[in-house]
Design a protein around this motif. Structure first.
Motif, PDB file in Angstrom:
ATOM      1  N   ALA A   1       0.868  -1.171   0.000  1.00 36.44           N
ATOM      2  CA  ALA A   1       0.000   0.000   0.000  1.00 36.44           C
ATOM      3  C   ALA A   1       0.902   1.217   0.000  1.00 36.44           C
ATOM      4  N   ALA A   2       0.382   2.331  -0.432  1.00 35.24           N
ATOM      5  CA  ALA A   2       1.189   3.548  -0.502  1.00 35.24           C
ATOM      6  C   ALA A   2       1.522   4.050   0.899  1.00 35.24           C
ATOM      7  N   VAL A   3       2.785   4.381   1.095  1.00 42.64           N
ATOM      8  CA  VAL A   3       3.220   5.000   2.339  1.00 42.64           C
ATOM      9  C   VAL A   3       3.325   6.488   2.059  1.00 42.64           C
ATOM     10  N   THR A   4       2.589   7.276   2.813  1.00 40.73           N
ATOM     11  CA  THR A   4       2.596   8.718   2.590  1.00 40.73           C
ATOM     12  C   THR A   4       3.812   9.360   3.252  1.00 40.73           C
ATOM     13  N   ILE A   5       4.084  10.588   2.891  1.00 36.05           N
ATOM     14  CA  ILE A   5       5.163  11.355   3.518  1.00 36.05           C
ATOM     15  C   ILE A   5       4.878  11.486   5.014  1.00 36.05           C
ATOM     16  N   GLU A   6       3.622  11.702   5.354  1.00 35.13           N
ATOM     17  CA  GLU A   6       3.235  11.801   6.770  1.00 35.13           C
ATOM     18  C   GLU A   6       3.536  10.490   7.505  1.00 35.13           C
ATOM     19  N   ASP A   7       3.190   9.363   6.873  1.00 31.61           N
ATOM     20  CA  ASP A   7       3.480   8.057   7.471  1.00 31.61           C
ATOM     21  C   ASP A   7       4.978   7.859   7.663  1.00 31.61           C
ATOM     22  N   ALA A   8       5.743   8.198   6.641  1.00 35.23           N
ATOM     23  CA  ALA A   8       7.197   8.032   6.716  1.00 35.23           C
ATOM     24  C   ALA A   8       7.783   8.901   7.821  1.00 35.23           C
ATOM     25  N   GLY A   9       7.311  10.132   7.939  1.00 34.55           N
ATOM     26  CA  GLY A   9       7.786  11.021   9.005  1.00 34.55           C
ATOM     27  C   GLY A   9       7.421  10.494  10.382  1.00 34.55           C
ATOM     28  N   TRP A  10       6.183  10.023  10.515  1.00 32.88           N
ATOM     29  CA  TRP A  10       5.744   9.456  11.791  1.00 32.88           C
ATOM     30  C   TRP A  10       6.590   8.239  12.142  1.00 32.88           C
ATOM     31  N   LEU A  11       6.804   7.342  11.171  1.00 33.15           N
ATOM     32  CA  LEU A  11       7.578   6.133  11.413  1.00 33.15           C
ATOM     33  C   LEU A  11       9.003   6.466  11.838  1.00 33.15           C
ATOM     34  N   ALA A  12       9.629   7.389  11.136  1.00 28.99           N
ATOM     35  CA  ALA A  12      11.003   7.775  11.482  1.00 28.99           C
ATOM     36  C   ALA A  12      11.068   8.334  12.900  1.00 28.99           C
ATOM     37  N   ALA A  13      10.139   9.209  13.248  1.00 23.59           N
ATOM     38  CA  ALA A  13      10.135   9.802  14.592  1.00 23.59           C
ATOM     39  C   ALA A  13       9.865   8.743  15.658  1.00 23.59           C
ATOM     40  N   HIS A  14       8.931   7.850  15.397  1.00 23.64           N
ATOM     41  CA  HIS A  14       8.585   6.809  16.365  1.00 23.64           C
ATOM     42  C   HIS A  14       9.766   5.874  16.609  1.00 23.64           C
ATOM     43  N   LEU A  15      10.364   5.392  15.529  1.00 22.37           N
ATOM     44  CA  LEU A  15      11.481   4.457  15.668  1.00 22.37           C
ATOM     45  C   LEU A  15      12.711   5.138  16.272  1.00 22.37           C
ATOM     46  N   ARG A  16      12.953   6.388  15.911  1.00 19.62           N
ATOM     47  CA  ARG A  16      14.084   7.124  16.494  1.00 19.62           C
ATOM     48  C   ARG A  16      13.897   7.250  18.005  1.00 19.62           C
ATOM     49  N   ALA A  17      12.725   7.638  18.443  1.00 14.20           N
ATOM     50  CA  ALA A  17      12.456   7.770  19.883  1.00 14.20           C
ATOM     51  C   ALA A  17      12.591   6.426  20.579  1.00 14.20           C
ATOM     52  N   MET A  18      12.121   5.369  19.937  1.00 16.42           N
ATOM     53  CA  MET A  18      12.198   4.042  20.528  1.00 16.42           C
ATOM     54  C   MET A  18      13.654   3.611  20.713  1.00 16.42           C
ATOM     55  N   VAL A  19      14.470   3.810  19.711  1.00 17.74           N
ATOM     56  CA  VAL A  19      15.874   3.400  19.791  1.00 17.74           C
ATOM     57  C   VAL A  19      16.645   4.277  20.775  1.00 17.74           C
ATOM     58  N   MET A  20      16.324   5.547  20.826  1.00 20.62           N
ATOM     59  CA  MET A  20      17.055   6.461  21.705  1.00 20.62           C
ATOM     60  C   MET A  20      16.783   6.209  23.187  1.00 20.62           C
TER      61      MET A  20
ATOM     62  N   ILE B   1      10.589  -0.258  24.181  1.00 15.88           N
ATOM     63  CA  ILE B   1       9.673   0.400  23.245  1.00 15.88           C
ATOM     64  C   ILE B   1       8.843   1.513  23.862  1.00 15.88           C
ATOM     65  N   GLY B   2       8.869   1.658  25.169  1.00 14.94           N
ATOM     66  CA  GLY B   2       8.125   2.737  25.811  1.00 14.94           C
ATOM     67  C   GLY B   2       6.653   2.418  25.922  1.00 14.94           C
ATOM     68  N   ASP B   3       5.867   3.431  26.237  1.00  8.90           N
ATOM     69  CA  ASP B   3       4.418   3.265  26.351  1.00  8.90           C
ATOM     70  C   ASP B   3       3.811   3.171  24.954  1.00  8.90           C
ATOM     71  N   ILE B   4       3.096   2.118  24.727  1.00  7.75           N
ATOM     72  CA  ILE B   4       2.502   1.875  23.412  1.00  7.75           C
ATOM     73  C   ILE B   4       1.015   1.630  23.592  1.00  7.75           C
ATOM     74  N   ASP B   5       0.228   2.292  22.760  1.00 11.24           N
ATOM     75  CA  ASP B   5      -1.203   2.020  22.761  1.00 11.24           C
ATOM     76  C   ASP B   5      -1.545   1.221  21.499  1.00 11.24           C
ATOM     77  N   LEU B   6      -2.730   0.690  21.470  1.00 12.34           N
ATOM     78  CA  LEU B   6      -3.135  -0.179  20.369  1.00 12.34           C
ATOM     79  C   LEU B   6      -3.164   0.566  19.037  1.00 12.34           C
ATOM     80  N   ASP B   7      -3.574   1.823  19.028  1.00 13.56           N
ATOM     81  CA  ASP B   7      -3.590   2.588  17.778  1.00 13.56           C
ATOM     82  C   ASP B   7      -2.182   2.748  17.214  1.00 13.56           C
ATOM     83  N   THR B   8      -1.204   2.999  18.097  1.00 11.74           N
ATOM     84  CA  THR B   8       0.183   3.128  17.646  1.00 11.74           C
ATOM     85  C   THR B   8       0.685   1.806  17.092  1.00 11.74           C
ATOM     86  N   ALA B   9       0.385   0.714  17.776  1.00 10.26           N
ATOM     87  CA  ALA B   9       0.811  -0.609  17.304  1.00 10.26           C
ATOM     88  C   ALA B   9       0.196  -0.916  15.934  1.00 10.26           C
ATOM     89  N   ARG B  10      -1.064  -0.583  15.768  1.00  6.94           N
ATOM     90  CA  ARG B  10      -1.726  -0.835  14.483  1.00  6.94           C
ATOM     91  C   ARG B  10      -1.153   0.051  13.379  1.00  6.94           C
TER      92      ARG B  10
END
Length: 155
Positions: free
Chosen positions: A13-32, A113-122
């Motif tokens: 499925a198409a990954v939007t720029i917004e999705d890519a930005g969200w993913l990068a920020a989420h994974l960066r925070a998780m790793v940090m 991974i920090g605090d994760i809610d179901l919407d974030t996991a999905r």
């Protein structure tokens, strides 16, 4: 192609720029949050997604996790086996039905991974599924390299 970041031409499925930005920020925070743990981790992005889901929705059954991730029971079982060996997930018999096993995140999973809610996991699952396998491998390499660099600077 050498299996690196090139060759990312097929998408679920198409990954939007917004999705890519969200993913990068989420994974960066998780790793940090714990770069040392991530630097030494051999976790794949599907395992990270499964761990997010188990943390958010746990306890879950293996079949419930497989349904949520859209994976088959054998693949899900193998993924959970690796998470159990890593000390991030535990298996416990369901007190209402001893034939069923409940999966729970261990105390070691929270700091990773920090605090994760179901919407974030999905959302994590949906965005990663919108990427090609080659793009996910590249992202996994970037995460591991970033964690190694950050862990090295903090040591």
């Amino acid at each position: 192609m050498n299996g690196g970041c090139a060759g990312t031409h097929r998408r679920a499925a198409a990954v939007t720029i917004e999705d890519a930005g969200w993913l990068a920020a989420h994974l960066r925070a998780m790793v940090m949050t714990r770069p040392g743990a991530w630097a030494n981790s051999e976790m794949t992005l599907p395992q990270i997604t499964a761990l997010h889901y188990i943390c958010a929705a746990g306890p879950v059954t293996l079949s419930g996790l497989a349904d949520a991730l859209g994976t088959g029971p054998p693949a899900t079982c193998a993924m959970v086996d690796r998470l159990v060996r890593a000390g991030l997930v535990s298996r416990m018999p369901d007190p209402k039905d001893r034939r069923r096993i409940r999966l729970n995140a261990t105390d070691a999973a929270g700091p990773m991974i920090g605090d994760i809610d179901l919407d974030t996991a999905r959302r994590l699952h949906a965005v990663l599924n919108g990427m090609t396998a080659a793009a996910r491998r590249c992202l996994s390499d970037v995460l591991r390299d970033t964690a190694l660099q950050v862990a090295g600077h903090r040591s």
